[in-house]
Motif scaffolding. Structure first.
Motif, short mmCIF file in Angstrom:
data_model
loop_
_atom_site.label_atom_id
_atom_site.label_comp_id
_atom_site.label_asym_id
_atom_site.label_seq_id
_atom_site.Cartn_x
_atom_site.Cartn_y
_atom_site.Cartn_z
N ILE A 156 42.99 13.13 -25.23
CA ILE A 156 43.48 13.97 -24.14
C ILE A 156 44.59 14.85 -24.70
O ILE A 156 45.56 14.36 -25.28
N VAL A 157 44.43 16.16 -24.54
CA VAL A 157 45.43 17.11 -25.02
C VAL A 157 45.89 17.97 -23.86
O VAL A 157 45.07 18.61 -23.18
N LEU A 158 47.19 17.98 -23.61
CA LEU A 158 47.80 18.80 -22.56
C LEU A 158 48.69 19.84 -23.22
O LEU A 158 49.51 19.50 -24.08
N THR A 159 48.54 21.11 -22.85
CA THR A 159 49.36 22.16 -23.46
C THR A 159 49.99 23.04 -22.39
O THR A 159 49.46 23.18 -21.29
N ASN A 160 51.11 23.65 -22.74
CA ASN A 160 51.78 24.58 -21.82
C ASN A 160 51.57 26.01 -22.30
O ASN A 160 52.51 26.75 -22.58
#
Length: 206
Positions: free
Chosen positions: A38-42
């Motif tokens: 799972i990769v979350l980016t802004n």
């Protein structure tokens, strides 16, 4: 929620991406390897989550010598350069047509209420300066001024520039030259597909 299913090096893979303004993410599952990423980016670009996900997968698959960060960043820069070139050409065309009454259609033939079965109603109105405006009754963010591009095509500039989704509005005309519908297409190839412009088909209702 829909999943993208694929085969990766002989293993079943399920992925899903998502995002909001300023945020994009990706979930990747490879059940046979008990692997979940799972990769979350802004940020708006998907290059980061692809680089991170594929770097991790390379480690599991024993793939060496790949610089995923560089590869995806190079691809991002190339795509942005192409998008800038496209939008620049559109800007030149609009500037060249500015004030040319012989080319620009009569606004009265385009004003009215249009409706897409899913998106709802849109008002195309003539403003005090004589220009057209686009106002969505269902999605208030999709409201903006319109500029003549060519033929029966206008460009709509959303009031909220942070959407990064300015688009072509391509009208169809009846035999009297009055607009009876329109479709929408993003100007930049980098516009987020989740706006679903490609699925909209507006018809005049008033």
């Amino acid at each position: 929620m829909g999943w993208f299913l694929s085969d990766v090096n002989g293993y079943f893979q399920a992925t899903h991406t998502g995002g909001l303004l300023g945020i994009v993410s990706q979930v990747t599952l490879i059940p046979e390897m008990n692997l979940g990423i799972i990769v979350l980016t802004n940020q708006q670009s998907g290059a980061a989550f692809r680089a991170i996900t594929n770097s991790i997968k390379d480690g599991y698959f024993g793939i060496n010598g790949k610089n995923r960060v560089k590869d995806y960043n190079d691809a991002r820069l190339k795509a942005e350069k192409r998008a800038d070139s496209i939008t620049s050409e559109v800007e030149k065309a609009i500037s060249g047509n500015e004030g040319n009454k012989a080319l620009e259609p009569k606004p009265k033939n385009y004003t009215g209420t249009y409706k897409d079965a899913w998106f709802g109603k849109v008002e195309i109105e003539k403003q005090k300066d004589g220009k057209l405006s686009f106002e969505s009754k269902k999605s208030s963010d999709l409201t903006g001024k319109m500029q003549f591009y060519k033929g029966t095509i206008y460009v709509v500039r959303w009031n909220d520039a942070s959407l990064k989704a300015d688009a072509f509005v391509n009208f169809t005309l009846d035999i009297e030259g009055r607009a009876n519908g329109f479709t929408i297409k993003p100007i930049s190839p980098l516009t987020d597909f989740s706006y679903d412009f490609q699925d909209l088909d507006f018809k005049r209702v008033e």
